[in-house]
Design an enzyme around this catalytic site. Sequence first.
Site, PDB file in Angstrom:
ATOM      1  N   HIS A 138      -7.611  -1.166 -10.769  1.00  0.00           N
ATOM      2  CA  HIS A 138      -8.641  -1.473  -9.776  1.00  0.00           C
ATOM      3  C   HIS A 138      -9.616  -2.509 -10.322  1.00  0.00           C
ATOM      4  CE1 HIS A 138      -7.103   2.403  -8.344  1.00  0.00           C
ATOM      5  NE2 HIS A 138      -7.500   2.025  -7.140  1.00  0.00           N
ATOM      6  N   GLU A 156       2.577  -3.500   1.209  1.00  0.00           N
ATOM      7  CA  GLU A 156       1.904  -4.800   1.183  1.00  0.00           C
ATOM      8  C   GLU A 156       2.791  -5.932   1.687  1.00  0.00           C
ATOM      9  OE1 GLU A 156      -0.422  -2.003  -1.089  1.00  0.00           O
ATOM     10  OE2 GLU A 156       1.716  -2.504  -1.191  1.00  0.00           O
ATOM     11  N   ASP A 194      -5.128  -5.543  -7.121  1.00  0.00           N
ATOM     12  CA  ASP A 194      -4.207  -4.935  -8.082  1.00  0.00           C
ATOM     13  C   ASP A 194      -2.883  -4.525  -7.441  1.00  0.00           C
ATOM     14  OD1 ASP A 194      -7.126  -4.178  -8.169  1.00  0.00           O
ATOM     15  OD2 ASP A 194      -6.618  -3.980 -10.280  1.00  0.00           O
ATOM     16  N   PRO A 229       3.548  -6.209  -4.682  1.00  0.00           N
ATOM     17  CA  PRO A 229       4.709  -6.011  -3.800  1.00  0.00           C
ATOM     18  C   PRO A 229       4.826  -7.076  -2.710  1.00  0.00           C
ATOM     19  CG  PRO A 229       3.598  -3.926  -4.195  1.00  0.00           C
ATOM     20  CD  PRO A 229       2.712  -4.994  -4.762  1.00  0.00           C
ATOM     21  N   LEU A 240       1.539   1.751   4.450  1.00  0.00           N
ATOM     22  CA  LEU A 240       1.170   1.486   3.063  1.00  0.00           C
ATOM     23  C   LEU A 240       2.299   0.665   2.441  1.00  0.00           C
ATOM     24  CD1 LEU A 240      -0.440   4.142   0.732  1.00  0.00           C
ATOM     25  CD2 LEU A 240       0.834   2.176  -0.114  1.00  0.00           C
TER      26      LEU A 240
END
Length: 710
Positions: free
Chosen positions: A511, A441, A466, A470, A439
Amino acid sequence: MHTTTPADATPSAADRAAGLPVDLLLRAYRIMYQSRKIDDKEIQLKNQSQIFFQISGAGHEAILAAAGLCLRPGYDWFFPYYRDRALCLALGVTPHEMFLQAVGAADDPASGGRQMPSHWGHRRYNIVSQGSPTGSQCLHAVGCAEAGMLYGKLPGADGGEARFAADEVTYASLGDGTTSEGEFWESLNTACSSRLPVIYLIEDNGWAISVPVEVQTPGGSISELLRSFPHLLIVKADGTDFADSYRAMQEAVAYTRQRLGPALVHASVVRPYSHSLSDDERLYKTPDERDAEGRRDPVRKMARFLLTGGLATEKALDAIHAEVEREIEEAARRALAAPKPARETASLWVFSPDVDPASDAFETAAEPDGKPDTMVAAINRTLKDELARDPRIIVFGEDVADCSREASLDEVQGKGGVFKVTHGLQRQFGSDRVFNSPLAEANIIGRAVGMAVRGLKPVVEIQFFDYIWPAMQQLRDEMAMMRYRSGNNWSCPMVVRVPIGGYLRGGAPYHSQSGVSIFAHSPGIRLVFPSNAQDAAGLLRTAIRCDDPVMFLEHKHLYRQTYNKGEYPGPNYMLPFGRAAVRREGTRMVILTWGALVQRSLLAAQQAEKDGISVAVLDLRTLVPCDWDTIGEWVTRTSRVIIAHEDQLTCGFGAEIAARIASDHFHHLDAPVRRVASLDTPVAYCPDLEEVILPNASNILEAIRETARY
């Protein structure tokens, strides 16, 4: 984790040289002296305003010469940082080539005059183009090492046998300050969990510009912090001592070549010069600190080592000095006379000069198959067809696999992404080609860059637009820039799939985002935004087969709608980029739109027709490239324009379209260009608020009526 350190006792020069041939030691000294003298010459040229930036490798020469002499140019892979001049010299980069970069010459093999000096890159030696943000290269190195290992597992990959070696290793270097960057830690997570053959060289000079190591690193030692990382060999070295540096690098290289896991060499070095010529270390280092560093100067230390050990004479060293200094003066003279890049080449290599995804080569006929199906089904089927066609394609991201624990696949249905877009891919193509990421990005994008550099074709997913931020540094500064900053020597063609947008009740601020204009402002990224199933299949296939980085934006609200279903257009169907589609003919005005606003624009146009207003709807489909020609044709034809998009009004991509129309087609306009977009606010959770914030058909209809009345 394994740790080795130099012996506590201080051995004699002869003891330390045991087993090292004299010619190796003299070659190392020549590289170290050469590196220092190039630094000194560049400083002189900068002070004379003949070059424009200078950052030195002074104080790091011993460990870097050792690294270069232990590794194999053109065989191993290199992701260095700006202090690594001596490494590059050892690998084969010449002083003349370094000066070509310093003067910004057209023939600079690192960048063609596009990147700063000491940002290394050389295709012949597998030195991958270096950016300026520190730590970025760690994730590229991990992706590169993964690619090397994957090639051995991908039968049928085009040219795979020539793209990797069974015992190759990947080198990544960084300063102690850079170990504070998240990308360093993200890369370590993957390198250790996958036991990748990566060698990290930490060149610890105690300072991150003016910030001392105890402020950067808890406890002041990065290697002490890393002791619990599994499979990681940690080797400490006096990086100012060539013999000890060579010992450390040999140990690290042997460990990684045996595929035992990654290695980290923590080398203590010094920085006798300021960080760069833009810095003055006297502002933050005491005289005693600077004197202590001077006493550990590796070039002087190596000379003493050779002389006191009887390994060289003063005359022999003087001969090396004279030869190096002549070579450097001649190399600098030639570089100063070298031609600069022609001014008309300034925009070259933002995108591939050879493969144009907007060309007719990417226009193929549909071969419809089956009943109309949803956009999510079309994307899934396209991915399956492309994975079957090209063994180099790799799919990964958060939750994209069916089940990471392969033993459970027979007992579970499988995840296949939070929207089921990748469902079944892992089962069909295996866990080497479809797998889950951490997890993280930046980890996803950075690793994909390293894989793409090696010739794989990563198709990765960022789970929600969203949460793309990162990864912004990797997307904007690395993926987008690789081709341009390297002068077309390196590229990273890859696809980043991103579910995007709102209109899903309960999406809320995190989101529902739709900030596409930010990426339209990032030169080097193709930007695609389909509105229906058939377009999604054709545009995704073009994205995969083109030679540029592509962001493929998939509107979540459109995944399973009935109005945008379509028959699957076949395994070879492609749509060229930069070609808008007329979704509705009209004579009074035109709506320019894309994504979820296409259907809302059609509904508004149908309602306007009842009022006697004939409205055309143009679906742009891609924003980079944008179909400016077709936009111009419809502005000329209708003289009235509405731009409808989901992104916020201020600085949305509609603002760019409006500005272009005003600049190029003002004389054809009979009314102001109107924009319909979201409010300049995040998208709220409450459905009542969401309906006010996001644009809808009634907002577009109101704009149609106002434009018609003008």
